[in-house]
Enzyme design. Structure first.
Site, mmCIF file in Angstrom:
data_model
loop_
_atom_site.group_PDB
_atom_site.id
_atom_site.type_symbol
_atom_site.label_atom_id
_atom_site.label_comp_id
_atom_site.label_asym_id
_atom_site.label_seq_id
_atom_site.Cartn_x
_atom_site.Cartn_y
_atom_site.Cartn_z
ATOM 1 N N LYS A 107 0.830 -1.209 0.000
ATOM 2 C CA LYS A 107 0.000 0.000 0.000
ATOM 3 C C LYS A 107 0.865 1.259 0.000
ATOM 4 C CE LYS A 107 -3.845 2.431 0.467
ATOM 5 N NZ LYS A 107 -3.465 3.711 1.061
ATOM 6 N N GLU A 151 0.822 6.781 -6.660
ATOM 7 C CA GLU A 151 -0.306 7.713 -6.740
ATOM 8 C C GLU A 151 0.190 9.157 -6.772
ATOM 9 O OE1 GLU A 151 -3.070 8.988 -3.222
ATOM 10 O OE2 GLU A 151 -3.758 7.045 -3.978
#
Length: 331
Positions: free
Chosen positions: A193, A200
């Site tokens: 993550k 991102e």
């Protein structure tokens, strides 16, 4: 299954709704009693109840107890885990679904193991849209504990949905195709993550810079014949349809630009959650060049001193996917 949920903020409350809509039962707790009452009323499912305290929460769960923590990373998570460790018994399970640092997961899991308490780290992506779209889950920890809780993960995840299968994949759909994976041992879930969030940052920065160029295409510094008064909202919209750069981030940007083409309500002050920093630290430890990810992180630092339209684009995307609001003063 039955699950305890601690933390009923933007994501925690929505996750409870999705879990209960999937046929499971939840016992919920938050430091704000109003959040507990609101969540129980909104869920309105038989067997879903609120707890007045952590001891009350533990008492209302059947053994082996499974508790999912959705509180801010750092001290709030650390304190919650420590408090639970003093209340729980051998065989119980703690799942940290926040954005914790993976090395903290390894340390916590080792400490809890001495008490016989199991620990899973669940990287959770989906933001405020997850209640409808589902949550992409990357889970680290003991495989048998992951398997035991798989019905919860499967319920939270998007499932196959409308996403077509990847060319070359045949047979029974895998967990990954349904939106969740067992990433590896303790820490692996949040490690995956962490890198996800680092990427991102880079993707968002690319959109931000591109649309900043669009916004300044009519600057007086250019020859008149090279100036363009571009409709950025229409550009975002057309790119959503058949373009190579089509993505959910672009979808969210298109929403923001449709609502406010000049993004006047944003100052361009862009926060970072910490995971971008951890990604860069991991790259340094592994001696892996990460130019784009590092640069995008530094741009967020600079945005707190000098703002551009590009930074407004970043702020707008953060608000759309995660409900992240700029500070009132912009600083």
């Amino acid at each position: 299954m039955q699950l305890g949920m601690i933390g009923l903020g933007r994501m925690g409350a929505n996750m409870v709704k999705r879990i209960t809509n999937g046929g499971h039962q939840c016992v919920v707790f938050d430091l704000d009693p109003a959040a507990v009452q609101r969540t129980v009323l909104e869920v309105a499912k038989e067997g879903t109840v609120g707890a007045a305290s952590l001891p009350d929460l533990i008492q209302k769960l059947t053994k082996p107890r499974a508790l999912w923590i959705m509180v801010p990373s750092g001290d709030p998570t650390e304190k919650t885990v420590d408090q639970l460790a003093a209340l729980m018994e051998s065989g119980d399970i703690i799942i940290d679904g926040g954005n914790s640092y993976f090395k903290d997961d390894v340390r916590r899991a080792r400490k809890l193991k001495d008490q016989g308490i199991h620990y899973l780290d669940a990287g959770t992506s989906g933001g405020v849209w997850g209640v409808e779209r589902g949550y992409c889950l990357m889970v680290g920890g003991e495989p048998d504990i992951f398997n035991y809780l798989e019905p919860i993960f499967a319920t939270l995840a998007p499932g196959l949905g409308g996403t077509g299968r990847t060319k070359g994949r045949t047979g029974e759909p895998t967990r990954a195709e349904k939106g969740y994976i067992h990433a590896g041992p303790n820490g692996a879930g949040h490690f995956v993550k962490m890198i996800h969030n680092g990427i991102e940052y880079g993707l968002m920065q690319a959109f931000a810079e591109g649309f900043d160029i669009f916004k300044n295409a009519n600057t007086k510094e250019l020859p008149p014949e090279h100036r363009y008064d571009l409709d950025v909202a229409e550009i975002a919209e057309v790119w959503r349809r058949g373009s190579v750069v089509a993505s959910w981030l672009l979808d969210l940007l298109a929403i923001s630009l449709t609502e406010s083409p000049d993004l006047h309500e944003f100052t361009g002050f862009v926060q970072d959650s910490g995971e971008g920093r951890w990604t860069v630290m991991a790259a340094i430890e592994e001696a892996v060049p990460a130019d784009v990810l590092t640069s995008s992180l530094y741009t967020r630092f600079r945005s707190r001193q000098d703002h551009t339209f590009g930074e407004k684009v970043l702020s707008a995307m953060r608000k759309q996917f995660g409900g992240h609001m700029e500070r009132p003063s912009g600083g």
